[in-house]
Design an enzyme around this catalytic site. Structure first.
Site, PDB file in Angstrom:
ATOM      1  N   ASP A   8       0.804  -1.219   0.000  1.00  0.00           N
ATOM      2  CA  ASP A   8       0.000   0.000   0.000  1.00  0.00           C
ATOM      3  C   ASP A   8       0.845   1.281   0.000  1.00  0.00           C
ATOM      4  O   ASP A   8       1.591   1.545   0.944  1.00  0.00           O
ATOM      5  CB  ASP A   8      -0.897   0.043   1.246  1.00  0.00           C
ATOM      6  N   GLU A  39      -3.778   1.883  -2.815  1.00  0.00           N
ATOM      7  CA  GLU A  39      -4.943   2.078  -1.958  1.00  0.00           C
ATOM      8  C   GLU A  39      -4.976   3.371  -1.146  1.00  0.00           C
ATOM      9  O   GLU A  39      -6.019   3.981  -0.986  1.00  0.00           O
ATOM     10  CB  GLU A  39      -5.030   0.855  -1.020  1.00  0.00           C
ATOM     11  N   ASN A  40      -3.832   3.811  -0.653  1.00  0.00           N
ATOM     12  CA  ASN A  40      -3.797   4.982   0.228  1.00  0.00           C
ATOM     13  C   ASN A  40      -2.901   6.094  -0.302  1.00  0.00           C
ATOM     14  O   ASN A  40      -2.407   6.925   0.464  1.00  0.00           O
ATOM     15  CB  ASN A  40      -3.318   4.589   1.630  1.00  0.00           C
ATOM     16  N   HIS A  68     -10.769   1.194   0.205  1.00  0.00           N
ATOM     17  CA  HIS A  68     -10.877   2.639  -0.049  1.00  0.00           C
ATOM     18  C   HIS A  68     -10.846   2.942  -1.543  1.00  0.00           C
ATOM     19  O   HIS A  68     -10.517   4.072  -1.942  1.00  0.00           O
ATOM     20  CB  HIS A  68      -9.740   3.389   0.649  1.00  0.00           C
ATOM     21  N   HIS A 154      -6.741  -8.350   0.204  1.00  0.00           N
ATOM     22  CA  HIS A 154      -6.764  -7.099   0.962  1.00  0.00           C
ATOM     23  C   HIS A 154      -7.688  -7.254   2.157  1.00  0.00           C
ATOM     24  O   HIS A 154      -8.912  -7.226   2.020  1.00  0.00           O
ATOM     25  CB  HIS A 154      -7.255  -5.978   0.036  1.00  0.00           C
ATOM     26  N   HIS A 179      -3.134  -4.188   3.183  1.00  0.00           N
ATOM     27  CA  HIS A 179      -4.110  -3.500   4.029  1.00  0.00           C
ATOM     28  C   HIS A 179      -3.594  -3.146   5.417  1.00  0.00           C
ATOM     29  O   HIS A 179      -3.923  -2.076   5.932  1.00  0.00           O
ATOM     30  CB  HIS A 179      -5.411  -4.301   4.172  1.00  0.00           C
ATOM     31  N   HIS A 181      -0.467  -2.606   6.470  1.00  0.00           N
ATOM     32  CA  HIS A 181       0.667  -1.680   6.396  1.00  0.00           C
ATOM     33  C   HIS A 181       1.908  -2.128   7.157  1.00  0.00           C
ATOM     34  O   HIS A 181       2.861  -1.353   7.291  1.00  0.00           O
ATOM     35  CB  HIS A 181       0.260  -0.277   6.887  1.00  0.00           C
TER      36      HIS A 181
END
Length: 270
Positions: A8, A39-40, A68, A154, A179, A181
């Site tokens: 991520d 994703e982030n 997300h 995820h 997911h 991290h």
């Protein structure tokens, strides 16, 4: 085939690490295919079209998303225009984009990339990831329709990720979790030839609370009360992920190595 999967991307620090480091790694490791979980990447919440272009221009062949996926509203339309982005298969029956795509790697071989969301401890109720993946894997037998198959799982629970790894064993080249991290230390090749890692970790600043500037999360843990919004930490990031080599004939993994480059974590590389 030489494949790199990066976890991520977290905010500006993660994007900066990708743009500065990925082109060099592609050349140094002679990578055939690169997947990046975006994703982030935009403020720690989702991925914008502009930031997707940044990651793709830096050398990613494919971007995966997560729960997300559509926090940045322009992704609702951008994903329909950009086939190199894969959203979760089981996000929603009406979600735009695709949850599985076949790509052509730099060596000319076909690579299937797919992603599923877990159900355990997730904030939203998603459909069963196993039944969602079944027809995709059945339609793309490893070593047949696809020279390599990559599954991005995820989710929160390590047990659910491990179950997915064993369930896909022999049908995927790589099952990797995203997911949470935090990179895990269990990179291995399962009996059927599937490379597995419970979580790839994040491409972000680890002097943080899972990528967020630590003051506000610590305040909430200590007091139980919010005061400010979470903001991504922005010091030097670590690129975290996993490197896999596959057999060109069978698609099975023959080597798997964790990747950590830069930042405060101990380095790891092929």
């Amino acid at each position: 085939m030489k494949i790199l999967f990066l976890g991520d991307v977290m905010g500006r620090a993660g994007r900066r690490a990708i743009t500065e480091k990925l082109p060099q790694l592609r050349d140094a490791w002679k990578l055939d295919f690169v997947v990046v979980n975006g994703e982030n990447a935009t403020g720690g919440m989702g991925l914008s079209g502009a930031h997707a272009k940044v990651l793709l221009d830096a050398g990613a062949d494919c971007l995966t998303l997560g729960d997300h996926a559509f926090d940045q509203k322009d992704m609702l339309s951008f994903i329909e225009q950009e086939p190199r982005i894969v959203r979760p298969l089981n996000f929603s029956k009406t979600a735009p984009g695709k949850g599985a795509r076949v790509f052509v790697a730099r060596n000319g071989r076909k690579v299937l990339v797919t992603q599923a969301l877990g159900q355990v401890f997730m904030k939203r109720p998603f459909d069963d990831p196993f039944s969602a993946l079944e027809p995709v894997l059945k339609a793309h037998p490893l070593g047949g329709m696809a020279s390599a198959v990559i599954v991005d799982m995820h989710c929160e629970a390590t047990s659910e990720k491990m179950a997915m790894g064993h369930w896909c064993d022999g049908r995927a080249s790589l099952v990797v979790g995203t997911h949470t991290h935090v990179p895990t230390a269990d990179a291995m090749i399962l009996p059927g030839g599937t490379a597995y890692l419970t979580d790839a970790g994040m491409c972000g600043d680890y002097h943080s609370v899972i990528g967020m500037e630590k003051t506000e999360p610590m305040r909430r843990f200590i007091t139980g009360m919010p005061k400010e919004r979470f903001t991504p930490a922005n010091d030097e990031a670590t690129l975290s992920g996993v490197y896999v080599e596959t057999d060109d004939r069978t698609g099975r993994a023959v080597r798997v190595v964790p990747v950590r480059d830069g930042g405060v974590l101990q380095a790891a590389a092929p």
